[in-house]
Design a protein around this motif. Structure first.
Motif, mmCIF file in Angstrom:
data_model
loop_
_atom_site.group_PDB
_atom_site.id
_atom_site.type_symbol
_atom_site.label_atom_id
_atom_site.label_comp_id
_atom_site.label_asym_id
_atom_site.label_seq_id
_atom_site.Cartn_x
_atom_site.Cartn_y
_atom_site.Cartn_z
ATOM 1 N N ARG A 1 37.011 36.366 55.283
ATOM 2 C CA ARG A 1 37.399 35.095 54.682
ATOM 3 C C ARG A 1 37.782 35.309 53.233
ATOM 4 O O ARG A 1 37.051 35.924 52.467
ATOM 5 N N SER A 2 38.941 34.801 52.848
ATOM 6 C CA SER A 2 39.438 35.022 51.493
ATOM 7 C C SER A 2 38.687 34.180 50.468
ATOM 8 O O SER A 2 38.637 34.533 49.296
ATOM 9 N N ASP A 3 38.082 33.056 50.898
ATOM 10 C CA ASP A 3 37.375 32.229 49.926
ATOM 11 C C ASP A 3 36.124 32.926 49.402
ATOM 12 O O ASP A 3 35.613 32.581 48.343
ATOM 13 N N LYS A 4 35.668 33.926 50.123
ATOM 14 C CA LYS A 4 34.514 34.691 49.666
ATOM 15 C C LYS A 4 34.870 35.528 48.429
ATOM 16 O O LYS A 4 34.035 35.738 47.554
ATOM 17 N N TRP A 5 36.105 36.020 48.366
ATOM 18 C CA TRP A 5 36.529 36.892 47.269
ATOM 19 C C TRP A 5 37.296 36.143 46.189
ATOM 20 O O TRP A 5 37.671 36.729 45.172
ATOM 21 N N TRP A 6 37.543 34.864 46.358
ATOM 22 C CA TRP A 6 38.345 34.102 45.416
ATOM 23 C C TRP A 6 37.764 34.107 43.996
ATOM 24 O O TRP A 6 38.511 34.349 43.032
ATOM 25 N N PRO A 7 36.478 33.889 43.782
ATOM 26 C CA PRO A 7 35.943 33.907 42.404
ATOM 27 C C PRO A 7 36.135 35.266 41.728
ATOM 28 O O PRO A 7 36.427 35.322 40.521
ATOM 29 N N TYR A 8 35.980 36.349 42.481
ATOM 30 C CA TYR A 8 36.158 37.684 41.892
ATOM 31 C C TYR A 8 37.614 37.910 41.488
ATOM 32 O O TYR A 8 37.896 38.496 40.442
ATOM 33 N N ALA A 9 38.528 37.459 42.317
ATOM 34 C CA ALA A 9 39.944 37.633 42.006
ATOM 35 C C ALA A 9 40.335 36.811 40.780
ATOM 36 O O ALA A 9 41.075 37.280 39.906
ATOM 37 N N VAL A 10 39.841 35.583 40.704
ATOM 38 C CA VAL A 10 40.155 34.731 39.557
ATOM 39 C C VAL A 10 39.574 35.332 38.280
ATOM 40 O O VAL A 10 40.245 35.411 37.247
#
Length: 69
Positions: A40-49
């Motif tokens: 799931r991409s929402d799991k990594w979204w904070p790290y990417a931002v």
């Protein structure tokens, strides 16, 4: 000149079941599709931002330092 006596040929080398020069039994087997569970991409979204913001701030700081000289 003396003739040499004919010799018998040497015995054949023993064959192993899976010699090193032989390809493995499945070397030409059809490939099978491996089912991979999509992450799931929402799991990594904070790290990417956070990584993107940090990179942007770093670039701006480098530009400011370079222009200040």
């Amino acid at each position: 000149m003396a003739q040499s006596e004919p010799r018998t040929p040497p015995p054949p080398w023993p064959q192993r079941a899976n010699a090193a020069s032989d390809p493995p039994p499945t070397w030409n087997a059809p490939t099978q599709w491996i089912r991979v569970k999509r992450q799931r991409s929402d799991k990594w979204w904070p790290y990417a931002v956070f990584g993107g913001i940090t990179l942007l701030i770093g670039c701006i700081a480098t530009t400011v330092v370079a222009l200040a000289r």
